[in-house]
Design a protein around this motif. Sequence first.
Motif, PDB file in Angstrom:
ATOM      1  N   GLU A 100      -0.089  11.790  -8.790  1.00 17.35           N
ATOM      2  CA  GLU A 100      -0.337  10.519  -9.457  1.00 17.35           C
ATOM      3  C   GLU A 100      -0.973   9.532  -8.476  1.00 17.35           C
ATOM      4  N   CYS A 101      -1.620   8.534  -9.047  1.00 18.28           N
ATOM      5  CA  CYS A 101      -2.272   7.507  -8.236  1.00 18.28           C
ATOM      6  C   CYS A 101      -1.233   6.456  -7.856  1.00 18.28           C
ATOM      7  N   LEU A 102      -1.161   6.152  -6.540  1.00 19.18           N
ATOM      8  CA  LEU A 102      -0.246   5.133  -6.039  1.00 19.18           C
ATOM      9  C   LEU A 102      -1.035   4.083  -5.259  1.00 19.18           C
ATOM     10  N   GLN A 103      -0.533   2.854  -5.248  1.00 17.86           N
ATOM     11  CA  GLN A 103      -1.201   1.781  -4.519  1.00 17.86           C
ATOM     12  C   GLN A 103      -0.162   0.807  -3.965  1.00 17.86           C
ATOM     13  N   ALA A 104      -0.575   0.063  -2.964  1.00 12.59           N
ATOM     14  CA  ALA A 104       0.270  -0.983  -2.375  1.00 12.59           C
ATOM     15  C   ALA A 104      -0.639  -2.098  -1.892  1.00 12.59           C
ATOM     16  N   GLY A 105      -0.163  -3.302  -1.933  1.00 13.69           N
ATOM     17  CA  GLY A 105      -0.958  -4.445  -1.473  1.00 13.69           C
ATOM     18  C   GLY A 105      -0.627  -5.682  -2.284  1.00 13.69           C
ATOM     19  N   ILE A 106      -1.282  -6.769  -2.005  1.00 12.02           N
ATOM     20  CA  ILE A 106      -2.541  -6.858  -1.241  1.00 12.02           C
ATOM     21  C   ILE A 106      -2.217  -7.245   0.205  1.00 12.02           C
ATOM     22  N   PHE A 107      -3.035  -6.742   1.172  1.00 10.41           N
ATOM     23  CA  PHE A 107      -2.834  -7.001   2.580  1.00 10.41           C
ATOM     24  C   PHE A 107      -3.956  -7.896   3.099  1.00 10.41           C
ATOM     25  N   ASP A 108      -3.581  -8.817   4.000  1.00 11.64           N
ATOM     26  CA  ASP A 108      -4.625  -9.620   4.634  1.00 11.64           C
ATOM     27  C   ASP A 108      -5.300  -8.787   5.726  1.00 11.64           C
ATOM     28  N   ALA A 109      -6.279  -9.364   6.412  1.00 10.97           N
ATOM     29  CA  ALA A 109      -7.070  -8.602   7.377  1.00 10.97           C
ATOM     30  C   ALA A 109      -6.213  -8.054   8.506  1.00 10.97           C
ATOM     31  N   ALA A 110      -5.291  -8.871   9.044  1.00  8.26           N
ATOM     32  CA  ALA A 110      -4.442  -8.412  10.149  1.00  8.26           C
ATOM     33  C   ALA A 110      -3.512  -7.294   9.690  1.00  8.26           C
ATOM     34  N   GLN A 111      -2.912  -7.449   8.515  1.00  4.40           N
ATOM     35  CA  GLN A 111      -2.028  -6.404   7.994  1.00  4.40           C
ATOM     36  C   GLN A 111      -2.807  -5.119   7.720  1.00  4.40           C
ATOM     37  N   ALA A 112      -4.046  -5.264   7.216  1.00  2.00           N
ATOM     38  CA  ALA A 112      -4.865  -4.090   6.923  1.00  2.00           C
ATOM     39  C   ALA A 112      -5.207  -3.319   8.191  1.00  2.00           C
ATOM     40  N   ASP A 113      -5.426  -4.002   9.290  1.00  2.00           N
ATOM     41  CA  ASP A 113      -5.712  -3.314  10.557  1.00  2.00           C
ATOM     42  C   ASP A 113      -4.524  -2.469  10.997  1.00  2.00           C
ATOM     43  N   VAL A 114      -3.324  -3.036  10.886  1.00  2.00           N
ATOM     44  CA  VAL A 114      -2.118  -2.286  11.245  1.00  2.00           C
ATOM     45  C   VAL A 114      -1.953  -1.078  10.332  1.00  2.00           C
ATOM     46  N   LEU A 115      -2.168  -1.295   9.030  1.00  2.00           N
ATOM     47  CA  LEU A 115      -2.003  -0.220   8.057  1.00  2.00           C
ATOM     48  C   LEU A 115      -3.061   0.868   8.248  1.00  2.00           C
ATOM     49  N   ARG A 116      -4.270   0.478   8.585  1.00  2.00           N
ATOM     50  CA  ARG A 116      -5.348   1.458   8.784  1.00  2.00           C
ATOM     51  C   ARG A 116      -5.009   2.422   9.932  1.00  2.00           C
ATOM     52  N   ARG A 117      -4.465   1.885  11.002  1.00  2.00           N
ATOM     53  CA  ARG A 117      -4.102   2.749  12.127  1.00  2.00           C
ATOM     54  C   ARG A 117      -2.963   3.694  11.749  1.00  2.00           C
TER      55      ARG A 117
END
Length: 245
Positions: A100-117
Amino acid sequence: MLRALVLLLLLANGGYYAWSQGLLRDWGLAPHEQAEPQRLANQIHPELLRVLPQPGAQPASPAAVSGQPAPTAPAAPAVAPGTPAQSTPEVAAASAPQGECLQAGIFDAAQADVLRRAASALPEGRWRLEPATLPGRWMVYMGRFSDPDQLAKKRAELRALSIAYDRPNGALEPGLSLGRFSTEEAAQRGLATLAAKGVRSARVVQERVDMPGFMLRLPEADARLRAQAEDLRAALAGKALRPCS
């Protein structure tokens, strides 16, 4: 004269009948034979003749065409009770559960950098960070206070009124937040509720304007991927994975 003509016609008709029926064969007078097997001898390339089935008819088996009984198809092997049925690869693929499709958010730019790593440890191509708009936020706010004593006094007044509060962010310090809202209208309604409880010096301020953000999406999260995504818990900034909307 007429009688002679009639008699001549009768004789001619009788003679033609006798000739066509082969009654005069003994005198060498008979039509050309058209019955079998003489007609078979006159066929030209009979092997090229092909019988076509009628539209919608089932094609006849070679055995049926030749007049021989059709061979009996071998019976399917019996399956013992309790024995699992064997499925073809196509059936097995169709019955396999889909993620199934799952999602989480919304993240700001700083949070997105942490999540991307953190998400880089997931299988490649099974996740993505999609652009989204982080909506603005409004606050019922008290402050800024000129000194710590004034801040402490306001905290004591709010506790006496049983009103919850917390600290605002950034430029609004030192101050007190009495509630955060997604729209200004909702914040104004919150302020009116607090005023009815005895709060007098609070006001509505915009804590954050609309800004670019990111949404984490796992398009096909099967059981294995969901287990791997548990390692992202610390990088999700308190946001849970939910079914895609």
